[in-house]
Write a protein that holds these residues in place. Structure first.
Motif, PDB file in Angstrom:
ATOM      1  N   ARG A  60       0.768  -1.247   0.000  1.00 49.83           N
ATOM      2  CA  ARG A  60       0.000   0.000   0.000  1.00 49.83           C
ATOM      3  C   ARG A  60       0.796   1.292   0.000  1.00 49.83           C
ATOM      4  N   PHE A  61       2.035   1.285   0.486  1.00 49.79           N
ATOM      5  CA  PHE A  61       2.720   2.548   0.754  1.00 49.79           C
ATOM      6  C   PHE A  61       4.087   2.646   0.099  1.00 49.79           C
ATOM      7  N   VAL A  62       4.523   3.892  -0.018  1.00 50.03           N
ATOM      8  CA  VAL A  62       5.871   4.214  -0.467  1.00 50.03           C
ATOM      9  C   VAL A  62       6.698   4.471   0.782  1.00 50.03           C
ATOM     10  N   PHE A  63       7.887   3.880   0.862  1.00 54.68           N
ATOM     11  CA  PHE A  63       8.793   4.162   1.968  1.00 54.68           C
ATOM     12  C   PHE A  63      10.221   4.123   1.444  1.00 54.68           C
ATOM     13  N   VAL A  64      11.152   4.649   2.212  1.00 55.67           N
ATOM     14  CA  VAL A  64      12.531   4.804   1.765  1.00 55.67           C
ATOM     15  C   VAL A  64      13.296   3.486   1.818  1.00 55.67           C
ATOM     16  N   ASP A  65      13.172   2.752   2.919  1.00 56.06           N
ATOM     17  CA  ASP A  65      13.954   1.531   3.097  1.00 56.06           C
ATOM     18  C   ASP A  65      13.332   0.699   4.214  1.00 56.06           C
ATOM     19  N   SER A  66      13.762  -0.538   4.311  1.00 58.47           N
ATOM     20  CA  SER A  66      13.357  -1.406   5.414  1.00 58.47           C
ATOM     21  C   SER A  66      14.437  -2.452   5.616  1.00 58.47           C
ATOM     22  N   HIS A  67      14.473  -3.001   6.815  1.00 58.73           N
ATOM     23  CA  HIS A  67      15.377  -4.107   7.109  1.00 58.73           C
ATOM     24  C   HIS A  67      14.816  -4.886   8.297  1.00 58.73           C
ATOM     25  N   PRO A  68      15.250  -6.142   8.445  1.00 60.07           N
ATOM     26  CA  PRO A  68      14.801  -6.900   9.612  1.00 60.07           C
ATOM     27  C   PRO A  68      15.252  -6.203  10.897  1.00 60.07           C
ATOM     28  N   VAL A  69      14.425  -6.272  11.920  1.00 56.63           N
ATOM     29  CA  VAL A  69      14.760  -5.654  13.207  1.00 56.63           C
ATOM     30  C   VAL A  69      16.031  -6.315  13.733  1.00 56.63           C
ATOM     31  N   GLY A  70      16.950  -5.464  14.169  1.00 56.39           N
ATOM     32  CA  GLY A  70      18.200  -5.944  14.746  1.00 56.39           C
ATOM     33  C   GLY A  70      18.383  -5.371  16.139  1.00 56.39           C
ATOM     34  N   SER A  71      19.434  -5.776  16.778  1.00 56.92           N
ATOM     35  CA  SER A  71      19.670  -5.345  18.163  1.00 56.92           C
ATOM     36  C   SER A  71      19.945  -3.847  18.275  1.00 56.92           C
ATOM     37  N   ASP A  72      20.393  -3.203  17.189  1.00 51.70           N
ATOM     38  CA  ASP A  72      20.697  -1.769  17.251  1.00 51.70           C
ATOM     39  C   ASP A  72      19.501  -0.878  16.914  1.00 51.70           C
ATOM     40  N   CYS A  73      18.435  -1.455  16.381  1.00 53.53           N
ATOM     41  CA  CYS A  73      17.261  -0.660  16.017  1.00 53.53           C
ATOM     42  C   CYS A  73      16.668  -0.008  17.265  1.00 53.53           C
ATOM     43  N   GLY A  74      16.503   1.292  17.221  1.00 52.69           N
ATOM     44  CA  GLY A  74      15.908   2.011  18.338  1.00 52.69           C
ATOM     45  C   GLY A  74      16.881   2.382  19.438  1.00 52.69           C
ATOM     46  N   ARG A  75      18.132   1.993  19.333  1.00 47.84           N
ATOM     47  CA  ARG A  75      19.097   2.354  20.365  1.00 47.84           C
ATOM     48  C   ARG A  75      19.471   3.820  20.207  1.00 47.84           C
ATOM     49  N   PRO A  76      19.678   4.513  21.311  1.00 46.04           N
ATOM     50  CA  PRO A  76      20.060   5.931  21.230  1.00 46.04           C
ATOM     51  C   PRO A  76      21.328   6.114  20.394  1.00 46.04           C
ATOM     52  N   GLY A  77      21.258   7.049  19.460  1.00 45.25           N
ATOM     53  CA  GLY A  77      22.404   7.363  18.620  1.00 45.25           C
ATOM     54  C   GLY A  77      22.577   6.489  17.400  1.00 45.25           C
ATOM     55  N   ALA A  78      21.738   5.473  17.241  1.00 40.76           N
ATOM     56  CA  ALA A  78      21.869   4.590  16.076  1.00 40.76           C
ATOM     57  C   ALA A  78      21.515   5.350  14.804  1.00 40.76           C
ATOM     58  N   HIS A  79      22.200   5.009  13.720  1.00 39.59           N
ATOM     59  CA  HIS A  79      21.948   5.602  12.400  1.00 39.59           C
ATOM     60  C   HIS A  79      21.425   4.515  11.470  1.00 39.59           C
ATOM     61  N   TRP A  80      20.550   4.920  10.577  1.00 35.31           N
ATOM     62  CA  TRP A  80      20.055   4.003   9.555  1.00 35.31           C
ATOM     63  C   TRP A  80      21.100   3.947   8.447  1.00 35.31           C
ATOM     64  N   SER A  81      21.608   2.790   8.134  1.00 33.81           N
ATOM     65  CA  SER A  81      22.584   2.637   7.063  1.00 33.81           C
ATOM     66  C   SER A  81      21.890   2.035   5.846  1.00 33.81           C
ATOM     67  N   LEU A  82      21.670   2.870   4.828  1.00 42.04           N
ATOM     68  CA  LEU A  82      21.050   2.372   3.597  1.00 42.04           C
ATOM     69  C   LEU A  82      21.966   1.371   2.902  1.00 42.04           C
ATOM     70  N   HIS A  83      23.252   1.629   2.930  1.00 39.76           N
ATOM     71  CA  HIS A  83      24.220   0.749   2.275  1.00 39.76           C
ATOM     72  C   HIS A  83      24.272  -0.626   2.946  1.00 39.76           C
ATOM     73  N   ASN A  84      24.273  -0.642   4.275  1.00 40.39           N
ATOM     74  CA  ASN A  84      24.362  -1.904   5.007  1.00 40.39           C
ATOM     75  C   ASN A  84      23.002  -2.535   5.288  1.00 40.39           C
ATOM     76  N   GLN A  85      21.930  -1.817   4.990  1.00 36.89           N
ATOM     77  CA  GLN A  85      20.555  -2.264   5.226  1.00 36.89           C
ATOM     78  C   GLN A  85      20.351  -2.729   6.668  1.00 36.89           C
ATOM     79  N   ARG A  86      20.752  -1.872   7.601  1.00 33.43           N
ATOM     80  CA  ARG A  86      20.538  -2.118   9.020  1.00 33.43           C
ATOM     81  C   ARG A  86      20.843  -0.841   9.785  1.00 33.43           C
ATOM     82  N   CYS A  87      20.530  -0.844  11.060  1.00 31.54           N
ATOM     83  CA  CYS A  87      20.908   0.264  11.928  1.00 31.54           C
ATOM     84  C   CYS A  87      22.309  -0.007  12.461  1.00 31.54           C
TER      85      CYS A  87
END
Length: 106
Positions: A60-87
């Protein structure tokens, strides 16, 4: 038709739970654990989804990127890495390139 997802309210106390909430109320929040992290906008608006609701988002929607949830997702200071497809965290070598790709933290 608006192709972008309605982001709804920000839920900060549910942990790694799916962010799907028809009607945007606590009574309709999906109780399932999140399996996907979704970058909705280039500005860094992100959310979480379980497998069935990720399938709905893909249909249904347009979005920039997605990846499976990992241990770094949502951690303070984490960055979304488009190249690595993870936080990634700031002390990881991939974090410098991730910060250049997407300056917003998620």
């Amino acid at each position: 038709m608006q192709p972008f997802a309605p982001l709804g309210r920000v839920v900060v106390s549910r942990g790694q739970k799916c962010g799907h909430s028809p009607g945007d109320t606590e009574a309709t929040d999906c109780p399932d654990d999140a399996t996907w992290h979704i970058l909705w906008t280039p500005e860094g608006d992100a959310g979480l989804a379980c497998d069935p609701h990720m399938a709905v988002a893909r249909e249904r929607f347009v979005f920039v990127d997605s990846h499976p949830v990992g241990s770094d997702c949502g951690r303070p200071g984490a960055h979304w890495s488009l190249h690595n497809q993870r936080c990634v965290l700031p002390d990881e070598p991939a974090a410098q390139s991730a910060a250049a790709e997407q300056p917003a933290t998620v």
